[in-house]
Structure formats: C-alpha cells, structure tokens
Design a protein around this motif. Structure first.
Motif, mmCIF file in Angstrom:
data_model
loop_
_atom_site.group_PDB
_atom_site.id
_atom_site.type_symbol
_atom_site.label_atom_id
_atom_site.label_comp_id
_atom_site.label_asym_id
_atom_site.label_seq_id
_atom_site.Cartn_x
_atom_site.Cartn_y
_atom_site.Cartn_z
ATOM 1 N N SER A 200 0.850 -1.191 0.000
ATOM 2 C CA SER A 200 0.000 0.000 0.000
ATOM 3 C C SER A 200 0.883 1.237 0.000
ATOM 4 O O SER A 200 1.959 1.252 0.597
ATOM 5 C CB SER A 200 -0.915 0.022 1.228
ATOM 6 O OG SER A 200 -1.864 1.069 1.131
ATOM 7 N N MET A 201 0.425 2.276 -0.717
ATOM 8 C CA MET A 201 1.135 3.554 -0.758
ATOM 9 C C MET A 201 0.130 4.644 -0.408
ATOM 10 O O MET A 201 -0.742 4.981 -1.222
ATOM 11 C CB MET A 201 1.736 3.785 -2.144
ATOM 12 C CG MET A 201 2.720 2.697 -2.561
ATOM 13 S SD MET A 201 3.277 2.855 -4.284
ATOM 14 C CE MET A 201 4.315 4.308 -4.151
ATOM 15 N N GLU A 202 0.245 5.155 0.808
ATOM 16 C CA GLU A 202 -0.699 6.142 1.319
ATOM 17 C C GLU A 202 -0.052 7.525 1.287
ATOM 18 O O GLU A 202 0.976 7.761 1.938
ATOM 19 C CB GLU A 202 -1.104 5.801 2.765
ATOM 20 C CG GLU A 202 -1.613 4.391 2.954
ATOM 21 C CD GLU A 202 -2.991 4.161 2.359
ATOM 22 O OE1 GLU A 202 -3.841 5.076 2.458
ATOM 23 O OE2 GLU A 202 -3.220 3.067 1.807
ATOM 24 N N PHE A 203 -0.616 8.435 0.510
ATOM 25 C CA PHE A 203 -0.109 9.804 0.436
ATOM 26 C C PHE A 203 -0.967 10.672 1.347
ATOM 27 O O PHE A 203 -2.166 10.849 1.102
ATOM 28 C CB PHE A 203 -0.154 10.308 -1.004
ATOM 29 C CG PHE A 203 0.833 9.622 -1.917
ATOM 30 C CD1 PHE A 203 2.056 10.207 -2.208
ATOM 31 C CD2 PHE A 203 0.547 8.380 -2.467
ATOM 32 C CE1 PHE A 203 2.974 9.573 -3.042
ATOM 33 C CE2 PHE A 203 1.453 7.726 -3.294
ATOM 34 C CZ PHE A 203 2.675 8.330 -3.581
ATOM 35 N N ILE A 204 -0.359 11.182 2.422
ATOM 36 C CA ILE A 204 -1.115 11.965 3.392
ATOM 37 C C ILE A 204 -0.692 13.433 3.337
ATOM 38 O O ILE A 204 0.363 13.768 2.811
ATOM 39 C CB ILE A 204 -0.949 11.416 4.826
ATOM 40 C CG1 ILE A 204 0.505 11.560 5.299
ATOM 41 C CG2 ILE A 204 -1.378 9.954 4.890
ATOM 42 C CD1 ILE A 204 0.687 11.233 6.784
ATOM 43 N N ASN A 205 -1.561 14.313 3.892
ATOM 44 C CA ASN A 205 -1.319 15.761 3.866
ATOM 45 C C ASN A 205 -1.078 16.243 2.438
ATOM 46 O O ASN A 205 -0.234 17.113 2.182
ATOM 47 C CB ASN A 205 -0.125 16.134 4.756
ATOM 48 C CG ASN A 205 -0.374 15.795 6.217
ATOM 49 O OD1 ASN A 205 -1.468 15.996 6.734
ATOM 50 N ND2 ASN A 205 0.645 15.278 6.885
ATOM 51 N N ALA A 206 -1.813 15.669 1.503
ATOM 52 C CA ALA A 206 -1.592 15.953 0.088
ATOM 53 C C ALA A 206 -2.186 17.306 -0.297
ATOM 54 O O ALA A 206 -3.347 17.591 0.019
ATOM 55 C CB ALA A 206 -2.216 14.852 -0.759
ATOM 56 N N PRO A 207 -1.419 18.151 -0.993
ATOM 57 C CA PRO A 207 -1.982 19.406 -1.509
ATOM 58 C C PRO A 207 -2.949 19.120 -2.645
ATOM 59 O O PRO A 207 -2.942 18.036 -3.232
ATOM 60 C CB PRO A 207 -0.745 20.163 -2.005
ATOM 61 C CG PRO A 207 0.254 19.094 -2.320
ATOM 62 C CD PRO A 207 -0.002 17.990 -1.341
ATOM 63 N N VAL A 208 -3.736 20.096 -3.002
ATOM 64 C CA VAL A 208 -4.788 19.880 -4.001
ATOM 65 C C VAL A 208 -4.221 19.537 -5.370
ATOM 66 O O VAL A 208 -4.875 18.867 -6.168
ATOM 67 C CB VAL A 208 -5.702 21.128 -4.113
ATOM 68 C CG1 VAL A 208 -6.504 21.318 -2.837
ATOM 69 C CG2 VAL A 208 -4.875 22.377 -4.418
ATOM 70 N N TYR A 209 -2.993 19.991 -5.648
ATOM 71 C CA TYR A 209 -2.413 19.767 -6.969
ATOM 72 C C TYR A 209 -1.609 18.472 -7.047
ATOM 73 O O TYR A 209 -0.955 18.205 -8.063
ATOM 74 C CB TYR A 209 -1.516 20.949 -7.355
ATOM 75 C CG TYR A 209 -0.424 21.253 -6.359
ATOM 76 C CD1 TYR A 209 0.774 20.529 -6.346
ATOM 77 C CD2 TYR A 209 -0.591 22.260 -5.410
ATOM 78 C CE1 TYR A 209 1.777 20.794 -5.432
ATOM 79 C CE2 TYR A 209 0.406 22.535 -4.490
ATOM 80 C CZ TYR A 209 1.586 21.803 -4.505
ATOM 81 O OH TYR A 209 2.568 22.072 -3.588
ATOM 82 N N VAL A 210 -1.647 17.645 -6.004
ATOM 83 C CA VAL A 210 -0.750 16.490 -5.950
ATOM 84 C C VAL A 210 -0.964 15.512 -7.102
ATOM 85 O O VAL A 210 -0.029 14.854 -7.555
ATOM 86 C CB VAL A 210 -0.885 15.756 -4.594
ATOM 87 C CG1 VAL A 210 -2.230 15.016 -4.502
ATOM 88 C CG2 VAL A 210 0.262 14.767 -4.399
ATOM 89 N N ASN A 211 -2.187 15.422 -7.603
ATOM 90 C CA ASN A 211 -2.456 14.441 -8.659
ATOM 91 C C ASN A 211 -1.721 14.752 -9.958
ATOM 92 O O ASN A 211 -1.493 13.851 -10.771
ATOM 93 C CB ASN A 211 -3.952 14.318 -8.916
ATOM 94 C CG ASN A 211 -4.601 13.328 -7.952
ATOM 95 O OD1 ASN A 211 -4.068 12.245 -7.724
ATOM 96 N ND2 ASN A 211 -5.720 13.722 -7.368
#
Length: 296
Positions: A200-211
């Motif tokens: 699993s790869m969990e990206f936390i505290n992600a900014p809105v532009y992260v995608n």
C-alpha cells in the motif's frame, strides 16, 4: 525488529499457512528452489552478488516463488545497483551529505509491525530543502535504511511494506526534483527490482495539486500498483483506519514515541553498520566478455 537471519526457516503455523496461501511457498520444495536459484546465479558470470539462503529466499518470496520472475527481479536489482551510482555508490553513512539526510529523518520505518505483519515506513517527502539537497541523496539515504530494516527481516520478506508518504509543506521545488525520467526509475525500483512487495502507498497531507505529480507516477505503474495508491488531504482519520495509532509516532496521532526518537534510532543503526554498507557497494552487475545469460 529482527537483526538476524538464523530463524528464517522457523515459521509459526500462521506464517507457514500465510506463505503457502499467498506466496506459493512450501517447506518440502523451498530448499530445492533456493538451490536452483543459487546455481543459476553462479552460472551468470556478470552477477557479482551474495548467495546466502536468506538473500535468495527474499527474491523468491517477493515473486511468490515464480522462478522466472525471481530471476528477472534478481538481475534487475543488480543492474540497478550498477547503472545508478548516484543511489548505490559512496554509501558511507558518515559522509556529510548523508548525515544531513539521516539527521532530518527523511525515511523512517516504524519499530513495530502493523496488525498484518507489514513493515510500515514513513517517507517525509518535504523535510529536505530542494535548493540545498540533491534528490539522489534523499533516495540513497532512504534505500540504505530500507535495506537495513529488511535484510534480516522474516516479516518483511513474508508480509511486505506499507508506505506512508507525508507531503506536508511540499513545494514546487520538491516536485521539480522529480522529472519523468527519475520517477520512471523510482517506480521501476519498487516494482521490478527490490525483493519485497509494496502492499500500500498512502499519500497523506496531500496538496490539491498532488495528482498532477502522482499521475506521472501512475503512468509507469502496473494496474496492480496503481490500485494500491491512496491519496488523503488533511487529517489522519483515514490513515488510522489502516494503521493503529499505537505503532505510530506522536506527530502522526500515535503513542509510540516521537519522530525525533525514530530519527535518532535509524541514524544510529545506519552508522553502526558503516562497514557493511561500504563493503556492500561491490555487489552489483559487472561487465563480462560474454553475453549475459538470461532467466530461463
């Protein structure tokens, strides 16, 4: 966390059942599989590598005992070590540029496994200063700690890794350190080189532009790996549904020490293994006069 490989045969009943159902590992033919892999390694003169049982077993488990895939991953791993010196050469942990990485705590495995037996790793993607620190040294320090945490770990070889990418305060400067060629190589190392499974790869505290950045990562991922990527904005509620707070540091809503303590723990561990890391640099694919023998 185990520091010795002596007990890698000593599976509990639950571990034995898990290995059989999920990794196609069976005690009656495990030794034969290891011997076959070792013979293949010795026949490949361009592979300068370790050949101890547990080292080989990690690749077999990482490929669910598919011999062809294990051989390919073994070659990929040692080729990566030869062709990416910015990650795998000059790995003396006392070098100033690596000391900075260890002091910042860019890569922090937890000291307790999760409820599924997995190694949980916090990757603090934005604690370094992109105007001062090379991304290659971030990767190098992280891979050194990952190797230290996994190389004698029966649990990691069986259950894999749960990765938490903390993107708090990430900037455009951090993103610019990851052009597509670097991202492609990083994804290749996770998927096709290292002898462990990333579950699993969990990206936390992600900014809105992260995608925008993650979509480049996804471009190089297999469908299975893509399905293991999960993005969370603010808050730790969703993370705590997957990882119990009792193994997380205080800064992540947990109760098991602090990030500072975890940072100091791994910095000391790496420094104590200085001679191992220096000696380990020699293990990689080497050029020969003959063509390489391909997995069969």
């Amino acid at each position: 966390m185990s520091n010795e490989s002596d007990d890698y045969w000593s599976l509990t009943d639950a571990e034995r059942e898990y290995a059989a159902l999920n990794l196609n590992e069976h005690e009656h033919d495990r030794e034969k599989n290891i011997s076959e892999m070792r013979q293949w390694i010795l026949e490949n003169k361009d592979l300068h590598t370790r050949t101890d049982d547990f080292y080989i077993l990690r690749f077999l488990r990482g490929c669910k005992f598919d011999m062809k895939k294990a051989k390919m991953k073994f070659r990929n791993y040692h080729e990566l070590r030869a062709t990416v010196p910015e990650w795998f050469a000059n790995r003396d942990p006392l070098l100033p540029e690596l000391q900075e990485m260890f002091q910042m705590g860019v890569f922090l495995p937890l000291r307790k496994f999760d409820h599924e037996g997995r190694l949980v790793v916090i990757i603090r993607a934005s604690v370094h200063d992109p105007s001062k620190h090379k991304q290659s040294n971030v990767f190098k320090a992280g891979k050194m700690i990952l190797e230290l945490a996994s190389r004698y770990s029966k649990e990691v070889s069986l259950y894999g890794v749960f990765a938490i990418f903390d993107l708090d305060a990430v900037t455009l400067g951090h993103a610019l350190q990851l052009p597509p060629a670097v991202i492609k190589r990083a994804v290749h190392s996770w998927q096709s080189c290292y002898p462990m499974r990333t579950n699993s790869m969990e990206f936390i505290n992600a900014p809105v532009y992260v995608n925008f950045v993650l979509n480049v990562f996804r471009k190089f991922m297999t469908p299975k790996m893509k399905s293991r990527v999960h993005v969370h904005t603010r808050g730790l509620k969703n993370l705590h549904k997957k990882i119990s707070p009792n193994i997380l540091p205080l800064e992540y809503g947990g109760t098991d020490g602090t990030v500072k303590e975890l940072t100091e723990y791994w910095k000391t561990r790496v420094e104590n293994d200085r001679e191992w890391f220096i000696e380990d640099e020699k293990y990689k694919m080497i050029s020969t006069d003959n063509n390489s023998i391909k997995p069969s």
